[in-house]
Design a protein around this motif. Structure first.
Motif, PDB file in Angstrom:
ATOM      1  N   PRO A 163       0.836  -1.206   0.000  1.00 47.36           N
ATOM      2  CA  PRO A 163       0.000   0.000   0.000  1.00 47.36           C
ATOM      3  C   PRO A 163       0.873   1.259   0.000  1.00 47.36           C
ATOM      4  O   PRO A 163       1.912   1.312   0.667  1.00 47.36           O
ATOM      5  CB  PRO A 163      -0.807  -0.123   1.300  1.00 47.36           C
ATOM      6  CG  PRO A 163      -0.833  -1.602   1.572  1.00 47.36           C
ATOM      7  CD  PRO A 163       0.509  -2.107   1.111  1.00 47.36           C
ATOM      8  N   LEU A 164       0.461   2.252  -0.768  1.00 45.41           N
ATOM      9  CA  LEU A 164       1.263   3.460  -0.953  1.00 45.41           C
ATOM     10  C   LEU A 164       1.625   4.153   0.353  1.00 45.41           C
ATOM     11  O   LEU A 164       2.689   4.772   0.455  1.00 45.41           O
ATOM     12  CB  LEU A 164       0.539   4.439  -1.883  1.00 45.41           C
ATOM     13  CG  LEU A 164       0.309   3.947  -3.309  1.00 45.41           C
ATOM     14  CD1 LEU A 164      -0.491   4.972  -4.103  1.00 45.41           C
ATOM     15  CD2 LEU A 164       1.623   3.614  -3.995  1.00 45.41           C
ATOM     16  N   ASP A 165       0.766   4.021   1.346  1.00 45.08           N
ATOM     17  CA  ASP A 165       1.019   4.686   2.633  1.00 45.08           C
ATOM     18  C   ASP A 165       1.623   3.762   3.681  1.00 45.08           C
ATOM     19  O   ASP A 165       1.680   4.090   4.856  1.00 45.08           O
ATOM     20  CB  ASP A 165      -0.281   5.297   3.164  1.00 45.08           C
ATOM     21  CG  ASP A 165      -1.351   4.253   3.455  1.00 45.08           C
ATOM     22  OD1 ASP A 165      -1.216   3.089   3.002  1.00 45.08           O
ATOM     23  OD2 ASP A 165      -2.329   4.596   4.140  1.00 45.08           O
ATOM     24  N   GLN A 166       2.083   2.577   3.260  1.00 44.54           N
ATOM     25  CA  GLN A 166       2.602   1.591   4.218  1.00 44.54           C
ATOM     26  C   GLN A 166       4.087   1.268   4.005  1.00 44.54           C
ATOM     27  O   GLN A 166       4.574   0.244   4.468  1.00 44.54           O
ATOM     28  CB  GLN A 166       1.794   0.298   4.108  1.00 44.54           C
ATOM     29  CG  GLN A 166       0.346   0.425   4.490  1.00 44.54           C
ATOM     30  CD  GLN A 166       0.136   0.301   5.976  1.00 44.54           C
ATOM     31  OE1 GLN A 166       0.955  -0.257   6.681  1.00 44.54           O
ATOM     32  NE2 GLN A 166      -0.972   0.824   6.452  1.00 44.54           N
ATOM     33  N   ASN A 170       7.291   5.978  -2.553  1.00 46.53           N
ATOM     34  CA  ASN A 170       6.303   4.929  -2.295  1.00 46.53           C
ATOM     35  C   ASN A 170       6.528   3.767  -3.262  1.00 46.53           C
ATOM     36  O   ASN A 170       7.396   3.829  -4.138  1.00 46.53           O
ATOM     37  CB  ASN A 170       4.877   5.486  -2.397  1.00 46.53           C
ATOM     38  CG  ASN A 170       4.585   6.063  -3.763  1.00 46.53           C
ATOM     39  OD1 ASN A 170       4.863   5.454  -4.799  1.00 46.53           O
ATOM     40  ND2 ASN A 170       4.007   7.266  -3.783  1.00 46.53           N
ATOM     41  N   SER A 171       5.738   2.731  -3.097  1.00 47.69           N
ATOM     42  CA  SER A 171       5.910   1.513  -3.890  1.00 47.69           C
ATOM     43  C   SER A 171       5.672   1.751  -5.378  1.00 47.69           C
ATOM     44  O   SER A 171       6.380   1.184  -6.215  1.00 47.69           O
ATOM     45  CB  SER A 171       4.989   0.407  -3.367  1.00 47.69           C
ATOM     46  OG  SER A 171       3.642   0.835  -3.346  1.00 47.69           O
ATOM     47  N   ALA A 179      -2.890  -5.660   2.789  1.00 46.29           N
ATOM     48  CA  ALA A 179      -2.790  -5.804   1.333  1.00 46.29           C
ATOM     49  C   ALA A 179      -3.085  -7.241   0.910  1.00 46.29           C
ATOM     50  O   ALA A 179      -3.112  -8.153   1.730  1.00 46.29           O
ATOM     51  CB  ALA A 179      -1.384  -5.407   0.876  1.00 46.29           C
TER      52      ALA A 179
END
Length: 175
Positions: free
Chosen positions: A33-36, A84-85, A152
């Protein structure tokens, strides 16, 4: 190792394997996840984005070593432009094909040149591609175990994952 053996290993074993593992690695990194990106299962563990960077930066380092005949062990920190990812997947997608293309241009003599790795191994250059495959698979396995605790879905890796099977079932029931 004979030059024709090195060519066979490169073209018929390692390049196809690297391409396949690249596809799988991108799917695992894309699932973060972009925020993880800072998620870590324990305080001694790497954060998810840091672990993903370790995987892709090491791939580039090993391919470069095969190409130039020596390892550059200088630090390769995560670029500031990657936050981010999704940005890491873009970077990886842009850089990986260029590195593989460089491998295809190596002579058989370059492939059998003995390369030192930290004084621990002295192997024909082409054999380090096997090392990097194992390294990627190992750390990608670690990274895949981060996904569910982050909330995720785990993508298919070498066969259909539970999450992919559930998505397929839901899609067929909705059709």
């Amino acid at each position: 190792m004979q030059p024709d053996q090195a060519s066979f290993l490169l073209h018929d074993v390692f390049l196809p394997s690297l391409k396949n593992e690249h596809r799988v690695t991108k799917s695992i990194i894309s699932a973060i996840p972009l925020d993880q990106g800072d998620y870590r299962p324990a305080t001694v563990s790497r954060g998810a984005l840091d672990l993903a960077w370790h995987i892709v930066a090491t791939e580039m380092r090993f391919v470069d070593a095969v190409r130039v005949g020596e390892f550059d062990l200088s630090p390769r920190p995560l670029p500031d432009s990657i936050r981010n990812s999704a940005e890491l997947v873009t970077w990886y997608s842009d850089n990986f094909p260029l590195h593989l293309e460089q491998l295809t241009k190596l002579s058989n003599e370059q492939l059998i040149q003995v390369v030192d790795f930290r004084g621990m191994f002295q192997l024909p250059a082409v054999m380090y591609l096997n090392f990097v495959l194992s390294h990627t698979i190992h750390h990608r396995g670690q990274l895949s175990t981060y996904l569910r605790p982050m909330g995720a879905k785990v993508p298919s890796i070498y066969g259909e994952s539970y999450d992919a099977a559930e998505a397929r079932k839901a899609k067929s029931q909705g059709a």
